[in-house]
Design an enzyme around this catalytic site. Structure first.
Site, PDB file in Angstrom:
ATOM      1  N   LYS A 154       0.818  -1.217   0.000  1.00 37.63           N
ATOM      2  CA  LYS A 154       0.000   0.000   0.000  1.00 37.63           C
ATOM      3  C   LYS A 154       0.845   1.258   0.000  1.00 37.63           C
ATOM      4  CE  LYS A 154      -4.405  -1.392   2.051  1.00 37.63           C
ATOM      5  NZ  LYS A 154      -5.325  -1.178   3.182  1.00 37.63           N
ATOM      6  N   LYS A 159      -7.579 -10.529  -9.237  1.00 36.13           N
ATOM      7  CA  LYS A 159      -8.760 -10.623  -8.386  1.00 36.13           C
ATOM      8  C   LYS A 159      -9.771  -9.550  -8.766  1.00 36.13           C
ATOM      9  CE  LYS A 159      -8.786 -10.577  -3.689  1.00 36.13           C
ATOM     10  NZ  LYS A 159      -8.269 -10.627  -2.301  1.00 36.13           N
ATOM     11  N   LYS A 205     -12.244  -3.754  -5.809  1.00 35.81           N
ATOM     12  CA  LYS A 205     -13.021  -2.530  -5.632  1.00 35.81           C
ATOM     13  C   LYS A 205     -12.377  -1.366  -6.365  1.00 35.81           C
ATOM     14  CE  LYS A 205     -14.292  -3.745  -0.936  1.00 35.81           C
ATOM     15  NZ  LYS A 205     -14.241  -3.436   0.466  1.00 35.81           N
TER      16      LYS A 205
END
Ligand code: TRP
Length: 327
Positions: free
Chosen positions: A110, A191, A194
């Site tokens: 991140k 994957k 979002k």
């Protein structure tokens, strides 16, 4: 009854992968004492629009109820409404080490894409530990990406118990099986996510039937026209089979048999119907709870219960570390 705690970020729109996870939560409600927390404190470790954040927290809660969470059985609440989370997180920060946080792979991922990184993002796993440890949690259902955070939570609990005497229950992770991973429709290497900006990559629970149809019909497949599960060579079809199976009573093997000799077009059309049939009642129920204001009442009750339980453990911790809790 064993206790379960899990947290969900109120970020982004809820896609099919999240939906499956959320349904999994619902399955625990009959035989476990479940605490489900909308983690808005975690959300602000990265930049958020305040109005959006408020909206997403309520939306996520309403969606949980729409999917089948029963507020009489489950404690559903918003993290920032229970101040014990932030308080315990601070105490745990003072009992954790830079070195162990530096090893967190999610932080590395991140932070590597960011120009600036908040202290909160670095301390994120400790807040998560506080969430879990405040409720004497036995089990924590999470995706495999959270395994390392769970291990850290256990380390922190054990260390605290050794230093101050038995205080926390050391929680066990319930890691979801890998088979249930839902991949992107447009790029099944990744994957379903979002944050994926590609419009056709994910289906969200509140998509219209028309959008769902469009996305499934456009989903990436291959050119050999055989409906068979093969994660290496047929990622697109395998992903559609996974979704079909998750949304119906058919196993993947049964679906392979059912669609022997049948083309991708028909298979996709059937899948469209399966997905729409599943999501239609969820959307209706969702609109009902949002429009009636019922969701506010549910969250209020949830926060009252969570406050009551977490306060006991927080008080014990405060006493042990030397704070004055009573005059
Ligand atoms: N970090 C978790 C995630 O991104 C969310 C979370 C916050 C959580 N607190 C938690 C999960 C406590 C389980 C238990 O998925």
């Amino acid at each position: 009854m064993k206790r379960i705690f899990s947290g969900v970020q109120p970020s982004g729109r809820i896609h099919l992968g999240n939906y499956i996870t959320m349904k999994n939560f619902v399955n625990h409600q009959d035989d476990k004492d479940c605490f489900y927390c909308i983690v808005d404190l975690h959300a602000i470790t990265v930049d958020q629009d305040p109005e959006e954040l408020r909206k997403k927290s309520i939306e996520l809660a309403a969606l949980y109820i729409a999917i089948g969470l029963d507020p009489k059985k489950v404690t559903l609440f918003i993290q920032s409404q229970v101040s014990a989370h932030a308080e315990l997180a601070w105490i745990l920060q003072c009992n954790s080490y830079m070195g162990e946080l530096n090893r967190m792979t999610q932080f590395k991922e991140k932070s590597s894409k960011k120009e600036s990184v908040t202290n909160g993002l670095f301390g994120y796993p400790i807040l998560m530990a506080a969430d879990i440890l405040l409720y004497n949690t036995d089990y924590v259902p999470v995706g495999s990406d959270q395994k390392q955070h769970l291990e850290l939570t256990r380390d922190i609990a054990i260390r605290f118990n050794n230093k101050y005497g038995k205080t926390f229950t050391v929680p066990e992770p319930l890691i979801r099986k890998k088979g249930a991973r839902v991949m992107s429709l447009s790029n099944p290497e990744n994957k379903m996510s979002k944050s994926d900006s590609e419009k056709f990559s994910s289906i969200t629970v509140l998509d219209t039937s028309k959008e769902i149809k469009k996305k499934i019909m456009r989903a990436q497949t291959d050119s050999d026209m055989i409906i068979r599960y093969d994660e290496v060579n047929k990622k697109g079809i395998s992903n559609l089979l996974t979704i079909y199976s998750l949304f119906s009573n058919y196993s993947i093997e049964e679906l392979e048999k059912k669609y022997e000799g049948i083309g991708y077009g028909q298979f996709k059309k059937d899948l469209v119907e399966v997905v729409i049939n599943e999501l239609e009642p969820v959307k209706d129920k969702y609109n009902e709870i949002i429009n009636s204001g019922e969701i506010n009442e549910i969250l209020k009750e949830g926060a009252i219960r969570a406050n009551k339980i977490s306060k006991e453990i927080l008080n014990d911790v405060k006493n042990k570390v030397g704070f004055i809790t009573e005059f």
